[in-house]
Design a protein around this motif. Sequence first.
Motif, short mmCIF file in Angstrom:
data_model
loop_
_atom_site.label_atom_id
_atom_site.label_comp_id
_atom_site.label_asym_id
_atom_site.label_seq_id
_atom_site.Cartn_x
_atom_site.Cartn_y
_atom_site.Cartn_z
N ALA A 53 0.82 -1.22 0.00
CA ALA A 53 0.00 0.00 0.00
C ALA A 53 0.85 1.26 0.00
O ALA A 53 0.85 2.06 0.96
N VAL A 54 1.60 1.44 -1.06
CA VAL A 54 2.46 2.61 -1.25
C VAL A 54 2.28 3.06 -2.69
O VAL A 54 2.46 2.26 -3.61
N GLY A 55 1.91 4.32 -2.90
CA GLY A 55 1.69 4.78 -4.27
C GLY A 55 2.04 6.24 -4.46
O GLY A 55 2.05 7.01 -3.49
N SER A 56 2.31 6.61 -5.70
CA SER A 56 2.71 7.99 -5.98
C SER A 56 1.54 8.96 -5.76
O SER A 56 1.76 10.13 -5.42
N GLY A 57 0.31 8.49 -5.95
CA GLY A 57 -0.84 9.37 -5.72
C GLY A 57 -1.13 9.59 -4.25
O GLY A 57 -1.26 10.73 -3.78
N THR A 58 -1.21 8.49 -3.50
CA THR A 58 -1.50 8.61 -2.07
C THR A 58 -0.37 9.31 -1.31
O THR A 58 -0.62 10.13 -0.43
N PHE A 59 0.87 9.01 -1.66
CA PHE A 59 2.00 9.65 -0.99
C PHE A 59 2.14 11.11 -1.39
O PHE A 59 2.56 11.94 -0.59
N GLY A 60 1.79 11.41 -2.63
CA GLY A 60 1.84 12.81 -3.06
C GLY A 60 0.86 13.65 -2.27
O GLY A 60 1.18 14.76 -1.82
N LYS A 61 -0.32 13.11 -2.07
CA LYS A 61 -1.36 13.80 -1.30
C LYS A 61 -0.97 13.95 0.16
O LYS A 61 -1.24 14.97 0.80
N ARG A 62 -0.27 12.95 0.69
CA ARG A 62 0.06 12.94 2.12
C ARG A 62 1.29 13.78 2.46
O ARG A 62 1.32 14.48 3.48
N TYR A 63 2.30 13.75 1.59
CA TYR A 63 3.59 14.37 1.95
C TYR A 63 3.96 15.60 1.11
O TYR A 63 4.81 16.38 1.53
N PHE A 64 3.35 15.76 -0.06
CA PHE A 64 3.78 16.85 -0.95
C PHE A 64 2.58 17.67 -1.40
O PHE A 64 2.34 17.85 -2.59
N TYR A 65 1.84 18.17 -0.42
CA TYR A 65 0.62 18.92 -0.72
C TYR A 65 0.91 20.10 -1.63
O TYR A 65 1.84 20.89 -1.38
N ASP A 66 0.12 20.22 -2.67
CA ASP A 66 0.23 21.34 -3.61
C ASP A 66 1.60 21.41 -4.28
O ASP A 66 2.04 22.48 -4.71
N GLY A 67 2.31 20.26 -4.34
CA GLY A 67 3.58 20.23 -5.05
C GLY A 67 4.76 20.79 -4.30
O GLY A 67 5.84 20.97 -4.87
N ARG A 68 4.58 21.07 -3.00
CA ARG A 68 5.69 21.62 -2.21
C ARG A 68 6.59 20.48 -1.74
O ARG A 68 6.13 19.44 -1.29
N VAL A 69 7.90 20.72 -1.81
CA VAL A 69 8.89 19.70 -1.44
C VAL A 69 9.97 20.33 -0.58
O VAL A 69 10.51 21.38 -0.91
N ASP A 70 10.28 19.68 0.55
CA ASP A 70 11.45 20.06 1.34
C ASP A 70 12.11 18.78 1.84
O ASP A 70 11.60 17.68 1.64
N SER A 71 13.26 18.92 2.46
CA SER A 71 14.03 17.75 2.86
C SER A 71 13.26 16.87 3.85
O SER A 71 13.35 15.65 3.82
N ARG A 72 12.48 17.51 4.73
CA ARG A 72 11.73 16.74 5.73
C ARG A 72 10.64 15.89 5.07
O ARG A 72 10.49 14.71 5.37
N SER A 73 9.87 16.49 4.16
CA SER A 73 8.78 15.75 3.51
C SER A 73 9.33 14.62 2.65
O SER A 73 8.77 13.52 2.62
N LEU A 74 10.43 14.88 1.95
CA LEU A 74 11.02 13.84 1.10
C LEU A 74 11.55 12.69 1.94
O LEU A 74 11.36 11.51 1.61
N GLN A 75 12.18 13.04 3.06
CA GLN A 75 12.72 12.01 3.95
C GLN A 75 11.60 11.19 4.59
O GLN A 75 11.68 9.96 4.68
N MET A 76 10.53 11.87 5.02
CA MET A 76 9.40 11.16 5.64
C MET A 76 8.73 10.22 4.65
O MET A 76 8.38 9.08 5.00
N ALA A 77 8.55 10.67 3.42
CA ALA A 77 7.92 9.83 2.40
C ALA A 77 8.78 8.61 2.10
O ALA A 77 8.29 7.48 2.00
N GLU A 78 10.08 8.83 1.97
CA GLU A 78 10.99 7.72 1.68
C GLU A 78 11.02 6.72 2.82
O GLU A 78 10.98 5.50 2.61
N GLN A 79 11.07 7.21 4.06
CA GLN A 79 11.09 6.31 5.21
C GLN A 79 9.81 5.50 5.33
O GLN A 79 9.84 4.30 5.62
N ALA A 80 8.67 6.15 5.10
CA ALA A 80 7.39 5.44 5.16
C ALA A 80 7.32 4.36 4.09
O ALA A 80 6.83 3.25 4.34
N ALA A 81 7.82 4.66 2.90
CA ALA A 81 7.84 3.67 1.83
C ALA A 81 8.78 2.52 2.18
O ALA A 81 8.47 1.35 1.91
N CYS A 82 9.92 2.83 2.79
CA CYS A 82 10.87 1.79 3.20
C CYS A 82 10.23 0.82 4.18
O CYS A 82 10.40 -0.41 4.06
#
Length: 315
Positions: free
Chosen positions: A165-194
């Motif tokens: 249960a890991v996807g680019s749509g669900t994770f985009g909505k959860r960690y990168f709202y409105d297309g914003r990206v920072d080191s914390r959100s990228l790290q959190m998304a990667e760790q959750a996927a791991c």
Amino acid sequence: MKGDASLFAAVDLGSNAFRMMIGQRVLRDKRLVIEKIKTLREPVRLTEGLQDNALDSRVLERGWRALGRFGKRLRGFEEARVRAVATSAVRQARNASTFLVGAEARLGFPIDVISGQEEATLVYAGIAHTMPCESTTRLVVDIGGGSTELIIGRGSQLIFTESVAVGSGTFGKRYFYDGRVDSRSLQMAEQAACVQLARAARQVRQHGWHIAVGSSGTARMLAKVLKANELNDCGRDGITYTGLLRLSLQLLEAGQVKRLKLDGLQTHRLGTLPAGLAVMLAAFKVFGIEEMFPSEPGLRFGLLHGLMHGGARHC
């Protein structure tokens, strides 16, 4: 094209986009293979409208309109030559039955809601049909909008499948709202996927594999961007870990996907890039992948393969 008895059609109601492929059987090098005749893509983004596990009215209408356009292209097709399937977002939606009633009416054909396991099986069937190497064991990673399918196979033999249960749509909505990206959100998304992917790591190691294949639009997008912007070492065409890290730095520098200036990146892919990148980075880490080769064949080729070889519809 309408009513041509030599044609087959596969419709994939994915969590990010709806896609349709029309194909036919042709004899090539003494093998019957699938020749792609026409493809259509509609960026419906079901996961964007999934609120409290229900599809909202906007995304319902968006999906129905897309299927209405597909249905017009399929007029004259016999039912035995069309298969339509819905995947993660529809599996998850509490109001899936409401969506499906309207969807089938507009498409003009039944729609099967398939399990993650069947999705993985179909993905591998598509790859095995077009990459008929009997001696190479492949690890296939199919990153979808709402789930990621993991498959190990050799030739046409399916060895192992897992749906995570890991996807680019669900994770985009959860960690990168409105297309914003920072080191914390990228790290959190990667760790959750791991964490999610690690549940399959032991089985993947037990079976072993020779090459890694990315069968999704996410993999093809990443490979295209890495090559176009020369982010891989030694001009490699596939996906490498070094290339992914360099792409991460460019994304972090931009801070917002709309500010990215990358060759080969299509506008409709911007929204799924950060999450797709995070999931791919996690897959490389968890499974020890050094390089991955993108493959166009996947779910839709698998559906066509089943239709052309008399495969039964699964309900």
